[in-house]
Design a protein around this motif. Structure first.
Motif, short mmCIF file in Angstrom:
data_model
loop_
_atom_site.label_atom_id
_atom_site.label_comp_id
_atom_site.label_asym_id
_atom_site.label_seq_id
_atom_site.Cartn_x
_atom_site.Cartn_y
_atom_site.Cartn_z
N GLU A 1 16.25 5.93 -120.99
CA GLU A 1 15.42 5.66 -119.81
C GLU A 1 14.49 6.85 -119.58
OE1 GLU A 1 17.83 4.84 -116.41
OE2 GLU A 1 16.11 4.38 -115.14
N ASN A 2 13.21 6.56 -119.61
CA ASN A 2 12.21 7.61 -119.46
C ASN A 2 11.51 7.40 -118.11
OD1 ASN A 2 10.28 9.55 -119.80
ND2 ASN A 2 9.41 8.67 -121.66
N ARG A 3 11.96 8.15 -117.10
CA ARG A 3 11.40 7.96 -115.76
C ARG A 3 10.17 8.84 -115.55
NH1 ARG A 3 17.05 8.53 -112.50
NH2 ARG A 3 18.01 6.55 -113.08
N THR A 4 9.19 8.27 -114.86
CA THR A 4 8.00 9.08 -114.54
C THR A 4 8.36 9.98 -113.37
OG1 THR A 4 7.19 7.49 -112.94
CG2 THR A 4 6.46 7.20 -115.23
N ILE A 5 7.54 10.96 -113.10
CA ILE A 5 7.81 11.87 -111.98
C ILE A 5 7.73 11.09 -110.65
CG2 ILE A 5 5.42 12.76 -111.93
CD1 ILE A 5 8.59 14.76 -111.07
N GLU A 6 6.85 10.10 -110.60
CA GLU A 6 6.74 9.29 -109.39
C GLU A 6 8.05 8.54 -109.12
OE1 GLU A 6 4.43 8.87 -107.03
OE2 GLU A 6 3.16 10.43 -107.93
N GLU A 7 8.61 7.97 -110.18
CA GLU A 7 9.89 7.24 -110.04
C GLU A 7 10.99 8.20 -109.60
OE1 GLU A 7 9.44 3.68 -113.39
OE2 GLU A 7 10.00 5.69 -114.03
N THR A 8 10.97 9.39 -110.19
CA THR A 8 11.99 10.39 -109.84
C THR A 8 11.90 10.78 -108.37
OG1 THR A 8 12.19 11.25 -112.07
CG2 THR A 8 12.67 12.80 -110.31
N LEU A 9 10.68 11.05 -107.92
CA LEU A 9 10.52 11.46 -106.51
C LEU A 9 10.88 10.31 -105.56
CD1 LEU A 9 7.25 13.57 -106.85
CD2 LEU A 9 9.55 14.42 -106.47
N SER A 10 10.57 9.08 -105.95
CA SER A 10 10.95 7.92 -105.12
C SER A 10 12.46 7.84 -104.99
CB SER A 10 10.48 6.61 -105.75
OG SER A 10 9.11 6.63 -105.85
N SER B 1 13.10 18.00 -103.00
CA SER B 1 14.11 18.53 -103.91
C SER B 1 15.09 19.42 -103.14
CB SER B 1 13.42 19.32 -105.02
OG SER B 1 14.35 20.02 -105.75
N ASN B 2 14.54 20.28 -102.29
CA ASN B 2 15.40 21.15 -101.46
C ASN B 2 16.32 20.31 -100.57
OD1 ASN B 2 14.14 23.34 -102.51
ND2 ASN B 2 12.84 23.74 -100.74
N GLN B 3 15.75 19.23 -100.01
CA GLN B 3 16.54 18.38 -99.11
C GLN B 3 17.69 17.70 -99.87
OE1 GLN B 3 15.78 17.96 -95.52
NE2 GLN B 3 17.94 17.54 -95.90
N ASN B 4 17.40 17.27 -101.10
CA ASN B 4 18.45 16.66 -101.93
C ASN B 4 19.54 17.67 -102.25
OD1 ASN B 4 18.16 13.77 -103.44
ND2 ASN B 4 16.20 14.49 -102.65
N TYR B 5 19.10 18.87 -102.57
CA TYR B 5 20.04 19.95 -102.90
C TYR B 5 20.96 20.20 -101.72
CZ TYR B 5 21.05 23.92 -105.93
OH TYR B 5 21.65 24.77 -106.81
N ASP B 6 20.34 20.33 -100.57
CA ASP B 6 21.07 20.60 -99.33
C ASP B 6 22.05 19.46 -99.02
OD1 ASP B 6 21.12 22.20 -96.68
OD2 ASP B 6 20.80 20.13 -96.04
N ALA B 7 21.54 18.23 -99.12
CA ALA B 7 22.36 17.06 -98.77
C ALA B 7 23.53 16.90 -99.74
CB ALA B 7 21.50 15.81 -98.78
#
Lengths: 197, 461
Positions: free
Chosen positions: B423-432, B373-379
């Protein structure tokens, strides 16, 4: 003659090369069509899976919706039925109160209502209003409450009294109707508990 | 509740805006419920704002239109405003004062609770830690909501905050448990179409049977808006602490609540604070927001998601400003993203979930959650800078790595941020998806993530 044979060799070579080219093209076409077929199998399967999964999701959604709404509908119908029964109980109770004897117990009740009203309004100088049935009961109690007068007007109620200060700025409704109204939510709960709620 | 009623006073000294000044009152109590009766017999509810010198100032919830000084009387009920509560409130629709408007009878109450609630003993509060999966990637992945948190949505007029809130209400679930989840929705001065959208949305998803709706619509009395969030939270507290449910409370639109507060303050001729709002706006808002939380030894939780529309999209406006001081972060919707058609248009660079770190990670979501999450924020932040630079020097002037960041920005908005309303994404899908976005960068640019996670999840694109 010599040049003819060279020409023939050249033609044969060209024919041979063309044949090879055509064969190779055919092989390539066959391969690419086989590949395309194989790939289309994969993409077809993926598309099939996607459609099935979306269909399942939609079916689950519909199932949830139908079950949820059915649950709610049946619960709501139950609520309405219980409310109707509660109202019937109330009607019967009101009828009983209306027909109650104005005996000594009732006189005590009116007396306590008068005390409560004077305490709440904060002055003994009050005008009392009641219904025609209770007028005599209140009249008999007036001697105990100096400053209180009974109004000639009668009010429409099940029983009890309404009082107001003599200057008319404060009123206190202590009729049985008003008390019933105030306690109705608690009484409803008690009645509903008899129906297993 | 007692059989004894209150005294009815008929000496009205003055009617001023939403306030009625009753004369000759000597025994009224602060916050006491008052029933105003008109000459035609119509009854309206109000509460005591001030008492003293034989006068009581009463705030009339349904407004004072049509009231006259002569003929109007005020009955002091001898109690504060209460909300009847029981499990039967689930699936019901009430008005802004907690009266049923769905054509069904009053719910049979198990209890009558003071709508102001009981202040939570700070020592008894349990720190919010458990992850709530909303199915919305940007929230689950980067602004994680936890049980008992208060996380507002800062939006602007016309943006898709209600669609987002409805999606969260439909999809919110406590992953890995069978605990019951309920939704309490309070519409404060919203349009009929918005309230109807919420109702239909919950109905269609089958979630209405575990929801309670309180509707104060735009054409309902403004002063009633002071009460709406309080009755909603009273019901939420009952469901949470008495019935052990996890309750998500959506309050929309808190700006309308603050406007109603300003109206009363102006009528009382109080010294105005910023933009005319009363000086106690912060204190007043905190009496609502602080009703979120969890308690030691109690199973349930109250999670709040207030929505407020920032006038002129101004985040420094007193309402979002003071809200931000009280709540545990904020989800800010961006006008630019909204205009581009991105849904949900969450501007993550201005958004924050302060207690996200305690609700994620190994055993809750996944070990790499915080770092990716931090990496996405930074990017994404870097991509915004590169976009601005490209606007000046053109793409030709950018380095290879800069161009990669541009791609990351696009992918973040297109692949991760954007999702369908249903669309209801699981946490696994979100992290992927988060890994998919950052995998556009060369490995050496991933400075926020441990090597072991890079080895496990990085997929070169």
């Amino acid at each position: 003659m010599g040049s003819d044979s060279a020409l023939e060799r050249t033609v044969e070579k060209i024919i041979h090369n063309t044949e090879e080219q055509i064969l190779s093209n055919l092989k390539q076409a066959l391969k690419s069509s086989q590949d395309a077929l194989a790939n289309s199998h994969v993409s077809l399967e993926q598309e099939y899976d996607r459609i099935i999964s979306e269909g399942k999701k939609e079916a689950e959604k519909l199932e949830k919706q139908i079950i949820g709404n059915a649950d709610l509908d049946s619960r709501n119908k139950q609520l309405v039925l219980i409310e109707e029964s509660i109202e019937k109980v109330f009607d019967k109770a009101i009828k009983k109160i209306q027909d109650a004897d104005r005996n000594s117990d009732y006189s005590k009740l009116i007396s306590s209502m008068l005390e409560e009203s004077i305490r709440t309004i904060g002055t003994p100088d009050i005008i009392i209003q009641t219904n025609s049935k209770d007028k005599s009961v209140v009249q008999s109690l007036l001697s105990k409450f100096s400053g209180a007068t009974l109004s000639n007007d009668v009010i429409d109620c099940l029983g009890g009294i309404k009082v107001q200060s003599k200057d008319g700025t404060m009123k206190f409704d202590n009729t049985i109707d008003a008390r019933l109204e105030r306690l109705k939510p608690l009484i409803r709960k008690d009645i509903a508990s008899k129906f297993g709620r | 509740m007692s059989a004894q009623g209150g005294v009815q006073y008929s000496k009205i000294a003055e009617i001023k805006g939403p306030l009625v000044v009753v004369d000759g009152v000597d025994s009224a109590a602060f916050d006491e419920l008052v029933e105003i009766q008109t000459t035609e017999g119509e009854r309206r509810l109000g509460k005591v704002l001030e008492v003293g010198n034989g006068k009581a100032i009463v705030q009339v919830f349904e407004g004072t239109t049509g009231l006259s000084v002569s003929g109007t009387s005020a009955k002091f009920m001898g109690k504060v405003m209460e909300m009847p509560v029981s499990e039967e409130v689930l699936g019901r629709v009430f008005d802004g004062l907690g009266r049923p408007i769905d054509g069904l009878p009053d719910p049979i109450a198990s209890k009558f609770l003071d709508i102001n609630g009981e202040p939570m003993n700070p020592e008894q509060r349990e720190y919010p830690r458990d992850f709530i999966q909303t199915g919305v990637s940007v929230i689950d992945g980067m602004l994680t909501l936890v049980r008992g948190q208060k996380l507002p949505i800062f939006s602007g007029s016309g943006m898709s905050h209600n669609i987002l809130a409805a999606q969260i209400a439909r999809q919110a679930a406590v992953v890995g448990t069978t605990d019951e989840f309920a939704v309490v929705f309070a519409a404060i001065g919203v349009q009929y179409s918005e309230a109807e959208y919420f109702k239909r949305s919950l109905e269609e998803s089958g979630a209405l049977k575990r929801s309670v709706l309180f509707l104060n619509l735009a054409d309902d009395p403004a002063i009633e808006r002071i009460i709406t969030p309080r009755v909603a939270l009273t019901v939420a507290e009952y469901l949470a602490y008495d019935l052990g449910m996890h309750v998500l409370v959506i309050l929309t639109d808190m700006t309308n609540y603050a406007e109603a507060l300003r109206e009363i303050s102006a009528a009382r001729e109080e010294v105005p604070g910023r933009k005319g709002y009363p000086g106690y706006l912060y204190t007043d808002l905190s009496t609502i927001y602080e009703r979120a939380g969890r308690l030691h030894g109690r199973k349930g939780s109250v999670t709040q998601m207030p929505i407020l529309t920032m006038p002129s999209d101004d985040i420094t406006h007193p309402i979002p400003d003071l809200t931000g001081y009280i709540t545990e972060g904020q989800i800010v919707l961006g006008r630019d993203l909204f205009r581009q058609g991105v849904y949900p248009p969450v501007n993550i660079l201005m958004s924050l979930s302060r207690i996200m770190k305690d609700g994620i990670g190994e055993g809750r979501t996944r070990a790499d959650h915080q770092e990716v999450s931090n990496q996405n924020y930074d990017a994404y932040s870097r991509s915004q800078e590169v976009r601005a630079l490209a606007g000046i020097v053109g793409k030709a002037g950018l380095t290879g790595v800069d161009l990669k960041y541009l791609e990351v920005g696009d992918s973040f908005e297109k692949d991760f941020l954007t999702q369908a309303v249903d669309e209801n994404r699981t946490i696994e899908e979100t992290l992927s998806l988060q890994w998919k976005v950052v995998s556009l960068l060369p490995k050496n640019e991933l400075t926020k993530v441990k090597d072991k996670f890079i080895d496990q999840y990085y997929k070169e694109r």
